[in-house]
Motif scaffolding. Structure first.
Motif, mmCIF file in Angstrom:
data_model
loop_
_atom_site.group_PDB
_atom_site.id
_atom_site.type_symbol
_atom_site.label_atom_id
_atom_site.label_comp_id
_atom_site.label_asym_id
_atom_site.label_seq_id
_atom_site.Cartn_x
_atom_site.Cartn_y
_atom_site.Cartn_z
ATOM 1 N N PRO A 1 34.073 32.718 19.068
ATOM 2 C CA PRO A 1 34.704 33.856 19.743
ATOM 3 C C PRO A 1 35.976 33.448 20.463
ATOM 4 N N ARG A 2 36.668 34.439 20.972
ATOM 5 C CA ARG A 2 37.852 34.169 21.781
ATOM 6 C C ARG A 2 37.442 33.493 23.089
ATOM 7 N N THR A 3 38.210 32.481 23.486
ATOM 8 C CA THR A 3 38.058 31.885 24.804
ATOM 9 C C THR A 3 39.461 31.622 25.348
ATOM 10 N N THR A 4 39.524 31.268 26.611
ATOM 11 C CA THR A 4 40.818 30.971 27.217
ATOM 12 C C THR A 4 41.316 29.580 26.861
ATOM 13 N N PRO B 1 45.075 42.962 31.833
ATOM 14 C CA PRO B 1 43.620 43.079 31.787
ATOM 15 C C PRO B 1 42.898 41.981 31.018
ATOM 16 N N GLU B 2 43.590 41.262 30.137
ATOM 17 C CA GLU B 2 42.966 40.151 29.430
ATOM 18 C C GLU B 2 44.048 39.154 29.040
ATOM 19 N N PHE C 1 38.930 28.486 35.110
ATOM 20 C CA PHE C 1 39.668 29.399 34.255
ATOM 21 C C PHE C 1 39.123 29.480 32.825
ATOM 22 N N PHE C 2 38.050 28.741 32.525
ATOM 23 C CA PHE C 2 37.507 28.819 31.163
ATOM 24 C C PHE C 2 36.596 30.040 31.066
ATOM 25 N N ILE C 3 36.993 30.964 30.196
ATOM 26 C CA ILE C 3 36.259 32.225 30.041
ATOM 27 C C ILE C 3 36.062 32.494 28.555
ATOM 28 N N ARG C 4 34.838 32.848 28.203
ATOM 29 C CA ARG C 4 34.505 33.244 26.841
ATOM 30 C C ARG C 4 34.483 34.770 26.776
ATOM 31 N N ASP C 5 35.000 35.321 25.706
ATOM 32 C CA ASP C 5 35.052 36.767 25.558
ATOM 33 C C ASP C 5 33.625 37.347 25.652
ATOM 34 N N PRO C 6 33.326 38.103 26.698
ATOM 35 C CA PRO C 6 31.965 38.624 26.847
ATOM 36 C C PRO C 6 31.621 39.665 25.799
ATOM 37 N N ALA C 7 32.616 40.194 25.109
ATOM 38 C CA ALA C 7 32.358 41.217 24.097
ATOM 39 C C ALA C 7 31.953 40.611 22.759
ATOM 40 N N SER D 1 45.070 30.071 22.760
ATOM 41 C CA SER D 1 44.173 30.754 23.681
ATOM 42 C C SER D 1 43.922 32.198 23.251
ATOM 43 N N TRP D 2 42.681 32.627 23.429
ATOM 44 C CA TRP D 2 42.247 34.008 23.216
ATOM 45 C C TRP D 2 42.418 34.454 21.760
ATOM 46 N N HIS D 3 42.088 33.534 20.846
ATOM 47 C CA HIS D 3 42.043 33.831 19.423
ATOM 48 C C HIS D 3 40.648 33.485 18.899
ATOM 49 N N ALA D 4 39.971 34.461 18.324
ATOM 50 C CA ALA D 4 38.735 34.166 17.608
ATOM 51 C C ALA D 4 39.113 33.432 16.320
ATOM 52 N N PHE D 5 38.197 32.564 15.850
ATOM 53 C CA PHE D 5 38.498 31.883 14.598
ATOM 54 C C PHE D 5 37.231 31.590 13.822
ATOM 55 N N GLU D 6 37.409 31.443 12.517
ATOM 56 C CA GLU D 6 36.305 31.139 11.609
ATOM 57 C C GLU D 6 36.756 30.045 10.656
ATOM 58 N N VAL D 7 35.899 29.048 10.461
ATOM 59 C CA VAL D 7 36.202 27.942 9.553
ATOM 60 C C VAL D 7 35.135 27.914 8.470
ATOM 61 N N GLN D 8 35.555 27.819 7.217
ATOM 62 C CA GLN D 8 34.648 27.737 6.079
ATOM 63 C C GLN D 8 34.921 26.455 5.315
ATOM 64 N N SER D 9 33.864 25.770 4.912
ATOM 65 C CA SER D 9 34.018 24.510 4.181
ATOM 66 C C SER D 9 33.638 24.693 2.720
ATOM 67 N N ALA D 10 34.524 24.284 1.819
ATOM 68 C CA ALA D 10 34.237 24.348 0.388
ATOM 69 C C ALA D 10 33.461 23.118 -0.067
ATOM 70 N N SER D 11 33.500 22.056 0.729
ATOM 71 C CA SER D 11 32.798 20.804 0.452
ATOM 72 C C SER D 11 32.359 20.228 1.790
#
Length: 326
Positions: free
Chosen positions: A253-256, A40-41, A317-323, A289-299
């Protein structure tokens, strides 16, 4: 099928008998597969990982005491994902590696159907690569392109070791299977052109990219982005500079698409799926693929992202998580 197979089918007394005949003839009953072929995903066994430049540079320096580019052709460290017996791919379609060349060395000339790009980390005057006879300086912070089937070699006529990051679409070529590679007889290619690096389509100078970023509109998260126009030379990947202010936070967000991010400057942390790690200059981390991620910068930080999004987009085939929000 052979006449024997037909006889075996006719002689089958139940489905299990048929399955044995199917297997002997390299057939699988779609209703009796060992594993699902549709889900399904998206799912991947590739893991979010990070690699540290300081460790890689130390290791290559140490290895350089015992082997030269004559011995190994390329003194590089591949950043692989521990999937099954894989010891090469960083993500499903891309491989990333640290490479080092010592003063007086050259890496012999070859070409291949895979595309390559290089992010220069540390290099003094006298370090250069030659692409189809075009001499290109390897300057810290620059990105150099090596399109597929272009002859290329690397030289260090300076006084210090030089280091860079390679990203290639070799895993994609492996999966599609059009891999060809050829070594240039004699090993050395002739320099036929020494262009102004700022006017060469294979060179993206750091200072010029910083100027482009300054002109780019800031996003809601405070980041500025500049995507390189490389489709005419390398149509399989997207290369994007990402400028982050101190205390910045970039959430995606997650994408393919699969991504590799390298740090040109600054320090911070990243959360990729369930994995969290710190990063600083020269470090690399991957977003499968299909991993959400967050990047924070200290500087204040400058990152370079390489993704297979163009390949997926061209194929639909490029799909962004609609949720998840954009």
């Amino acid at each position: 099928m052979t006449s024997r197979a037909i006889a075996d089918i006719r002689g089958a007394e139940n489905l299990d008998d048929l399955y044995r005949v199917f297997n002997e003839n390299h057939l699988t009953a779609g209703w009796h597969k060992k594993r699902s072929s549709l889900w399904p995903e998206p799912r991947t066994s590739f893991q979010p990982l990070n690699w540290r430049y300081a460790e890689a540079a130390e290791a290559m320096d140490r290895a350089g005491a015992w082997m030269s580019t004559e011995d190994a052709e390329r003194r590089n460290l591949l950043m692989f994902n521990p999937v099954d017996d894989n010891d090469y791919d960083t993500v499903r379609t891309l491989v990333c590696a640290y490479q080092m060349i010592k003063p007086g060395e050259y890496a012999r000339t070859h070409r291949h159907t895979a595309n390559a790009m290089r992010l220069i980390l540390d290099a003094e005057d006298g370090v250069f690569t030659v692409v189809n006879g075009i001499k290109l300086p390897m300057r810290a912070g620059d990105v150099l392109l090596t399109p597929n089937w272009h002859w290329h070699s690397h030289y260090n006529e300076g006084a210090a070791n030089a280091y860079w990051i390679d990203v290639l679409d070799v895993p994609l070529v492996h999966r599609l299977e059009p891999m060809f590679c050829e070594n240039l007889p004699g090993g050395h290619q002739e320099v036929t052109s020494v262009p102004d690096p700022e006017a060469c389509p294979f060179v993206f100078g750091l200072e010029r990219m910083r100027a482009e970023l300054e002109q780019a509109p800031a996003r809601a998260d405070g980041t500025r982005r500049h995507r390189l126009d490389i489709d005419a030379h390398i149509p399989t990947v997207a290369v994007t500079y990402i400028d982050m202010p101190a205390g910045g936070r970039m959430a995606e967000p997650r994408t393919t698409a699969s991504r590799i991010l390298a740090v040109l400057s600054g320090a911070g942390a990243a959360q990729v799926g369930e994995r969290r790690f710190e990063w600083t200059r020269g470090d690399v981390f991957c977003v499968p693929s299909w991993h959400a991620f967050e990047v924070q910068s200290a500087s204040p930080a400058l990152l370079l992202e390489v993704s297979d999004e163009p390949t997926l987009s061209k194929l639909g085939f490029f799909i962004r998580d609609p949720a998840q929000p954009k």
